[in-house]
Design a protein around this motif. Sequence first.
Motif, PDB file in Angstrom:
ATOM      1  N   GLY A   1      32.991  53.303 -15.456  1.00 49.00           N
ATOM      2  CA  GLY A   1      33.929  54.315 -14.976  1.00 49.00           C
ATOM      3  C   GLY A   1      33.224  55.607 -14.616  1.00 49.00           C
ATOM      4  N   ALA A   2      32.289  56.034 -15.463  1.00 47.91           N
ATOM      5  CA  ALA A   2      31.567  57.277 -15.201  1.00 47.91           C
ATOM      6  C   ALA A   2      30.683  57.160 -13.962  1.00 47.91           C
ATOM      7  N   VAL A   3      30.017  56.002 -13.805  1.00 48.47           N
ATOM      8  CA  VAL A   3      29.152  55.799 -12.642  1.00 48.47           C
ATOM      9  C   VAL A   3      29.970  55.793 -11.358  1.00 48.47           C
ATOM     10  N   VAL A   4      31.125  55.108 -11.381  1.00 49.14           N
ATOM     11  CA  VAL A   4      31.976  55.060 -10.187  1.00 49.14           C
ATOM     12  C   VAL A   4      32.520  56.443  -9.855  1.00 49.14           C
ATOM     13  N   LEU A   5      33.018  57.158 -10.881  1.00 51.64           N
ATOM     14  CA  LEU A   5      33.595  58.482 -10.655  1.00 51.64           C
ATOM     15  C   LEU A   5      32.547  59.469 -10.155  1.00 51.64           C
ATOM     16  N   LYS A   6      31.417  59.544 -10.875  1.00 57.38           N
ATOM     17  CA  LYS A   6      30.379  60.492 -10.478  1.00 57.38           C
ATOM     18  C   LYS A   6      29.710  60.069  -9.177  1.00 57.38           C
ATOM     19  N   GLY A   7      29.608  58.752  -8.986  1.00 54.99           N
ATOM     20  CA  GLY A   7      29.045  58.277  -7.727  1.00 54.99           C
ATOM     21  C   GLY A   7      29.892  58.695  -6.545  1.00 54.99           C
ATOM     22  N   TYR A   8      31.220  58.679  -6.748  1.00 54.23           N
ATOM     23  CA  TYR A   8      32.129  59.070  -5.665  1.00 54.23           C
ATOM     24  C   TYR A   8      32.102  60.583  -5.444  1.00 54.23           C
ATOM     25  N   THR A   9      32.214  61.356  -6.546  1.00 55.07           N
ATOM     26  CA  THR A   9      32.307  62.807  -6.404  1.00 55.07           C
ATOM     27  C   THR A   9      30.969  63.464  -6.058  1.00 55.07           C
ATOM     28  N   ASP A  10      29.883  62.962  -6.674  1.00 55.05           N
ATOM     29  CA  ASP A  10      28.589  63.628  -6.516  1.00 55.05           C
ATOM     30  C   ASP A  10      27.686  63.000  -5.456  1.00 55.05           C
TER      31      ASP A  10
ATOM     32  N   LYS B   1      31.059  61.819  -1.822  1.00 53.04           N
ATOM     33  CA  LYS B   1      31.690  63.031  -1.294  1.00 53.04           C
ATOM     34  C   LYS B   1      30.679  64.150  -1.106  1.00 53.04           C
ATOM     35  N   GLY B   2      29.661  64.161  -1.939  1.00 55.59           N
ATOM     36  CA  GLY B   2      28.629  65.177  -1.819  1.00 55.59           C
ATOM     37  C   GLY B   2      27.505  64.680  -0.931  1.00 55.59           C
ATOM     38  N   GLU B   3      26.350  65.268  -1.126  1.00 56.34           N
ATOM     39  CA  GLU B   3      25.176  64.857  -0.365  1.00 56.34           C
ATOM     40  C   GLU B   3      24.045  64.540  -1.335  1.00 56.34           C
ATOM     41  N   LEU B   4      23.346  63.454  -1.069  1.00 53.45           N
ATOM     42  CA  LEU B   4      22.203  63.130  -1.906  1.00 53.45           C
ATOM     43  C   LEU B   4      21.161  64.231  -1.765  1.00 53.45           C
ATOM     44  N   PRO B   5      20.618  64.704  -2.882  1.00 59.38           N
ATOM     45  CA  PRO B   5      19.672  65.819  -2.825  1.00 59.38           C
ATOM     46  C   PRO B   5      18.351  65.410  -2.194  1.00 59.38           C
ATOM     47  N   GLU B   6      17.631  66.402  -1.714  1.00 62.90           N
ATOM     48  CA  GLU B   6      16.320  66.162  -1.112  1.00 62.90           C
ATOM     49  C   GLU B   6      15.386  65.551  -2.154  1.00 62.90           C
ATOM     50  N   GLY B   7      14.599  64.572  -1.737  1.00 56.60           N
ATOM     51  CA  GLY B   7      13.618  63.965  -2.629  1.00 56.60           C
ATOM     52  C   GLY B   7      14.210  63.039  -3.664  1.00 56.60           C
ATOM     53  N   TRP B   8      15.361  62.463  -3.372  1.00 59.44           N
ATOM     54  CA  TRP B   8      16.040  61.646  -4.373  1.00 59.44           C
ATOM     55  C   TRP B   8      15.495  60.221  -4.459  1.00 59.44           C
ATOM     56  N   VAL B   9      14.962  59.668  -3.392  1.00 62.30           N
ATOM     57  CA  VAL B   9      14.661  58.234  -3.315  1.00 62.30           C
ATOM     58  C   VAL B   9      13.735  57.761  -4.434  1.00 62.30           C
ATOM     59  N   GLY B  10      12.557  58.342  -4.534  1.00 63.25           N
ATOM     60  CA  GLY B  10      11.590  57.899  -5.533  1.00 63.25           C
ATOM     61  C   GLY B  10      12.090  58.019  -6.961  1.00 63.25           C
ATOM     62  N   PRO B  11      12.492  59.226  -7.396  1.00 65.74           N
ATOM     63  CA  PRO B  11      12.952  59.390  -8.773  1.00 65.74           C
ATOM     64  C   PRO B  11      14.156  58.519  -9.123  1.00 65.74           C
ATOM     65  N   PHE B  12      15.101  58.388  -8.194  1.00 64.21           N
ATOM     66  CA  PHE B  12      16.299  57.604  -8.495  1.00 64.21           C
ATOM     67  C   PHE B  12      15.959  56.129  -8.683  1.00 64.21           C
ATOM     68  N   VAL B  13      15.152  55.585  -7.789  1.00 63.69           N
ATOM     69  CA  VAL B  13      14.785  54.168  -7.880  1.00 63.69           C
ATOM     70  C   VAL B  13      13.937  53.911  -9.122  1.00 63.69           C
ATOM     71  N   VAL B  14      12.937  54.747  -9.356  1.00 66.69           N
ATOM     72  CA  VAL B  14      12.073  54.584 -10.525  1.00 66.69           C
ATOM     73  C   VAL B  14      12.876  54.726 -11.820  1.00 66.69           C
ATOM     74  N   GLY B  15      13.712  55.746 -11.909  1.00 66.82           N
ATOM     75  CA  GLY B  15      14.499  55.978 -13.117  1.00 66.82           C
ATOM     76  C   GLY B  15      15.474  54.851 -13.406  1.00 66.82           C
ATOM     77  N   THR B  16      16.122  54.348 -12.369  1.00 64.55           N
ATOM     78  CA  THR B  16      17.083  53.255 -12.543  1.00 64.55           C
ATOM     79  C   THR B  16      16.402  51.982 -13.034  1.00 64.55           C
ATOM     80  N   ILE B  17      15.292  51.627 -12.403  1.00 56.11           N
ATOM     81  CA  ILE B  17      14.574  50.406 -12.785  1.00 56.11           C
ATOM     82  C   ILE B  17      14.009  50.521 -14.198  1.00 56.11           C
ATOM     83  N   ALA B  18      13.422  51.677 -14.526  1.00 58.99           N
ATOM     84  CA  ALA B  18      12.871  51.875 -15.869  1.00 58.99           C
ATOM     85  C   ALA B  18      13.967  51.827 -16.925  1.00 58.99           C
TER      86      ALA B  18
END
Length: 312
Positions: free
Chosen positions: A235-244, A247-264
């Motif tokens: 629920g939190a992932v869906v809600l925050k994924g939708y709002t942040d 609806k929002g914009e992915l922040p600059e430089g998100w690709v590497g940290p997001f992928v690495v953090g998720t996999i780890a």
Amino acid sequence: MRRTVVYGSAAALITIAVVLTLLGWGENASTFPDSQALVLGFVQGFTELLPISSSGHLILVPWLGDWTYLKEHEEFNKTFDVALHLGTLVAVVAYFWSDLIGYLVAWVRSIRRRSIETQNERIAWLIVVATIPAAIIGAAGQSVIETHLGEPWQIAILLGVFALVLYWADRRPERKDVGDIGLKQGLLIGLAQSLALAPGVSRSGITISAGRLLGLTRDAAARLSFLLLVPIVLGAVVLKGYTDVIKGELPEGWVGPFVVGTIASAGSGLLAISWLLGYVRRHDYSVFVVYRLALTVFILVVIATGVRDAAF
């Protein structure tokens, strides 16, 4: 999920995360580095599933390391938090896949029949009922929680207080399995789970404590805690994924940290589940109590000596 499959999958995920970090894949030198994302991914995976507070550790590690980027870039922090929780969600769903499918089918069957007859149906409804309080309180109090909670000195106090709660609860005799818990007791566990919205309490720690107070075995209390993670984090992932994110914009430089953090987070989460379930079949929860109390003392000493400020 067989242990060999768990360890093999976890090793593969962790290896991928480490290799991507070493290669600097998707990294932007002016934003959040992959190396810090890797560390926080491991922290999230282990601490979300062990009774030691993931939200507290995700604040304490940057505080101790003086990593200020997430603190200074709130939008990046919010979306990165979604990525980390997605990783642990994947780990729990993968580990308990067959159980979760069984409970989902049983829940739908129970709704169609308008009655609760089987053990799987009782467990399915227990998960639903126990999720409701935290979902309501979390949605209603999100801004208050973000504004007033989460300072290191607060985390230290909550780590210590709820370590003692876990110790007290774990002295109870082991009498019941998850299917023996009624819906009223499930509601009590849900109310307890809502306390974990404060960093330092620990969602798994407080749900395990509540389960042990109700007489669950140590193994059953841990399993219930893992199962309760799925709807609340989904629920939190869906809600925050939708709002942040949507609806929002992915922040600059998100690709590497997001992928690495998720996999780890997913890889370390698999290890944490397997280890904890194996550990509590032979031991009590005292090791986590000692760790929490030791961390409380350490944080307070760091603050008292002026190494780090009480706030972050």
